[in-house]
Scaffold this motif. Structure first.
Motif, mmCIF file in Angstrom:
data_model
loop_
_atom_site.group_PDB
_atom_site.id
_atom_site.type_symbol
_atom_site.label_atom_id
_atom_site.label_comp_id
_atom_site.label_asym_id
_atom_site.label_seq_id
_atom_site.Cartn_x
_atom_site.Cartn_y
_atom_site.Cartn_z
ATOM 1 N N THR A 2 104.054 34.270 75.455
ATOM 2 C CA THR A 2 103.268 35.323 76.079
ATOM 3 C C THR A 2 104.117 36.573 76.253
ATOM 4 N N HIS A 3 103.473 37.624 76.652
ATOM 5 C CA HIS A 3 104.172 38.841 77.031
ATOM 6 C C HIS A 3 104.282 38.878 78.545
ATOM 7 N N CYS A 40 96.973 35.638 77.417
ATOM 8 C CA CYS A 40 97.629 36.526 76.450
ATOM 9 C C CYS A 40 97.643 35.858 75.071
ATOM 10 N N ASP A 42 99.322 37.228 72.515
ATOM 11 C CA ASP A 42 100.564 37.625 71.854
ATOM 12 C C ASP A 42 100.347 38.666 70.757
ATOM 13 N N GLU A 44 100.668 41.967 70.986
ATOM 14 C CA GLU A 44 101.612 43.069 71.155
ATOM 15 C C GLU A 44 100.977 44.451 71.211
ATOM 16 N N HIS A 57 108.043 40.585 75.061
ATOM 17 C CA HIS A 57 107.705 39.231 74.642
ATOM 18 C C HIS A 57 108.618 38.303 75.435
ATOM 19 N N GLU A 58 108.111 37.182 75.835
ATOM 20 C CA GLU A 58 108.878 36.232 76.641
ATOM 21 C C GLU A 58 110.248 35.924 76.025
ATOM 22 N N ASP A 59 110.314 35.825 74.707
ATOM 23 C CA ASP A 59 111.579 35.521 74.025
ATOM 24 C C ASP A 59 112.564 36.685 74.061
#
Length: 93
Positions: A2-3, A40, A42, A44, A57-59
């Motif tokens: 997710t963001h 979400c 994803d 963007e 972004h979570e990453d």
């Protein structure tokens, strides 16, 4: 994945991001916005629309803001959904 809305949104709360979200996954807290992680998709779309660059972004979330992952997950279900642009906390641009 997710963001995440992170620290730069605190006491700012621009809402440019909410109008481009195709799944309406933004929620409005008293001092900032939150993204519901289960809603979400994803895409963007919100990232380039955020003036303070507060959406990650979570990453790619900076380590110093990792606590915002849990905060978004905790707060988004407790806050009202927001789908329309409003003036930010500091007033209009």
């Amino acid at each position: 994945m997710t963001h995440i809305v992170a620290e730069p949104c605190f006491n700012c709360k621009y809402t440019d991001c909410v109008v481009v979200c195709p799944v309406e996954c933004f929620y409005e807290g008293e001092s900032m916005l939150f993204i519901h992680p289960e809603e979400c998709i994803d895409c963007e779309a919100c990232v380039p629309e955020c003036p303070p660059q507060a959406i990650f972004h979570e990453d790619n979330l900076p380590e110093k803001w990792k606590d915002y992952i849990a905060l978004n997950a905790e707060m988004s279900p407790q806050c009202p959904n927001i789908t329309e642009k409003k003036d930010p906390l500091g007033g209009p641009l």
